[in-house]
Design a protein around this motif. Structure first.
Motif, short mmCIF file in Angstrom:
data_model
loop_
_atom_site.label_atom_id
_atom_site.label_comp_id
_atom_site.label_asym_id
_atom_site.label_seq_id
_atom_site.Cartn_x
_atom_site.Cartn_y
_atom_site.Cartn_z
N GLU A 20 59.87 46.39 38.61
CA GLU A 20 58.68 47.02 37.96
C GLU A 20 58.33 45.78 36.46
O GLU A 20 57.21 45.66 36.23
CB GLU A 20 58.06 48.15 37.90
N THR A 24 56.05 42.94 35.18
CA THR A 24 55.26 44.03 33.83
C THR A 24 54.15 41.40 32.95
O THR A 24 55.40 40.85 32.51
CB THR A 24 55.24 44.18 32.79
N THR A 113 50.77 47.50 50.55
CA THR A 113 50.14 48.15 48.62
C THR A 113 51.25 48.83 48.35
O THR A 113 50.86 48.60 46.90
CB THR A 113 49.13 48.94 49.50
N ILE A 116 51.50 46.09 45.78
CA ILE A 116 51.47 46.06 44.95
C ILE A 116 51.00 46.97 44.47
O ILE A 116 50.37 46.21 42.93
CB ILE A 116 49.20 45.53 45.90
N VAL A 117 51.46 48.33 44.15
CA VAL A 117 51.42 49.33 43.31
C VAL A 117 52.33 48.82 42.49
O VAL A 117 52.53 48.78 41.02
CB VAL A 117 51.13 50.34 43.55
N ARG A 120 51.92 45.94 39.54
CA ARG A 120 49.88 46.24 39.20
C ARG A 120 50.02 45.95 37.97
O ARG A 120 49.19 46.25 36.75
CB ARG A 120 49.99 47.78 38.91
N TYR A 121 51.21 45.54 37.03
CA TYR A 121 51.24 45.86 35.76
C TYR A 121 51.02 44.44 35.26
O TYR A 121 51.57 43.63 33.93
CB TYR A 121 52.56 46.81 34.61
N LEU A 125 47.61 39.76 39.55
CA LEU A 125 47.81 39.98 40.42
C LEU A 125 47.18 39.53 41.17
O LEU A 125 45.37 40.09 41.53
CB LEU A 125 48.18 41.01 40.58
N LEU A 237 44.03 41.41 41.63
CA LEU A 237 43.72 43.02 40.73
C LEU A 237 43.41 43.15 39.77
O LEU A 237 43.92 42.95 38.54
CB LEU A 237 45.26 43.90 40.89
N ASN A 239 42.39 46.55 36.42
CA ASN A 239 42.24 48.38 36.21
C ASN A 239 42.28 48.80 37.69
O ASN A 239 41.41 49.78 37.82
CB ASN A 239 40.99 48.30 35.62
N GLY A 240 43.23 48.65 38.23
CA GLY A 240 43.88 49.54 39.30
C GLY A 240 42.86 49.19 40.91
O GLY A 240 43.80 49.74 41.41
N VAL A 242 41.12 45.84 43.87
CA VAL A 242 41.45 44.92 44.14
C VAL A 242 39.54 44.36 44.20
O VAL A 242 38.85 45.15 44.92
CB VAL A 242 42.17 44.25 45.02
#
Ligand code: MLT
Length: 257
Positions: A20, A24, A113, A116-117, A120-121, A125, A237, A239-240, A242
């Motif tokens: 993760e 970032t 998903t 993707i999560v 997320r940073y 993305l 993506l 702000n959380g 898509v």
């Protein structure tokens, strides 16, 4: 890492090899050809307001509790099949305009998903499949910056279809262009595309995931997902959620009181 004017491209065959933290701030392309990336693109093209990707059931229920039921669809799969109590599974063919227009879609899938999560940073993305390959390549070119491609794989294992898609993206980026440097993963993906990527549908029918989907009745999904460049949109993506990258939607979610 960018050295001089060289743009570095790396490919992870599974999300496991991409921590993760290492994603970032990067420009990340998440690929899940079968089928989340394809379904996300179809849903957004057919007028879904947004996709809210979640990585596990607990997060899904947390998000559900914050959203008005009438404007929300609960979508996703376990073992390829729709999750009990959800509105839709993960077949791109089920994300029709009639079903999805104006809806916020909370999506939970085994690999796509979750990947993707995990990313997320990222700085950017992007969600990629064969359906929007050239549009994704054009967007990457416009960044003029290093890129990390993450194949969603299958249960943290290598998947041929995601890797071939990565190989085609890398091959397009590097065609007549020596500004790019490739890691071993990117070079291997290009080589595999040369061996297996000539007939996408055939390759998918012989892949582990493709065979599993055919076994549970989703052969049509393979045909649909093999249609290279049949869409122009690029899901991104921010702000959380898509949305398609060319979309200028302002209101976010209608929250339940
Ligand atoms: C996933 O995210 O694992 C896939 O999209 C599974 C599927 O084909 O439904």
């Amino acid at each position: 890492m960018k050295s001089g004017n060289t743009i570095h491209v790396e490919v992870h065959f599974t999300p496991t090899s991409a921590g993760e933290e290492s994603l970032t701030g990067k420009n990340v392309i998440v690929i899940d050809v079968l089928r989340s990336a394809s379904s996300i693109l179809v849903a957004l093209t057919n007028g879904a307001r947004e996709i809210i990707p979640v990585g596990d059931m607990e997060s899904a229920y947390k998000v559900f509790s914050k959203l008005t039921r009438e404007v929300t669809l609960r979508c996703g799969e376990r073992n390829g099949k729709m999750i009990e109590g959800f509105d839709l599974g993960n077949s791109p063919l089920s994300y029709t305009e009639e079903k999805v227009k104006g809806k916020s879609i909370v999506m939970l899938t085994t690999n796509g998903t979750a990947a993707i999560v995990k990313a997320r940073y990222a700085n950017n993305l992007v969600v990629a499949s064969f359906l929007n390959l050239t549009s994704v390549v054009n967007l990457i070119k416009s960044w003029q910056s290093d890129v990390t491609i993450v194949c969603s794989g299958q249960d943290n294992r290598f998947s041929l279809e995601d890797t071939i898609c990565a190989g085609k993206i890398v091959a397009e980026l590097t065609k007549d262009n020596d500004a790019f440097s490739l890691d071993d993963g990117a070079r291997a993906a290009v080589t595999l595309d040369k061996s297996f990527g000539g007939n996408i549908l055939k390759m998918m029918k012989h892949s582990d995931h493709g065979k599993a989907l055919v076994e549970i009745g989703f052969e049509e999904d393979l045909k649909f997902c093999s249609n290279i460049d049949s869409f122009n949109g690029v899901p991104v993506l921010a702000n959380g959620v898509v949305r398609l990258n060319n979309e200028q939607q302002t209101p976010v979610l209608k929250r339940a009181s």
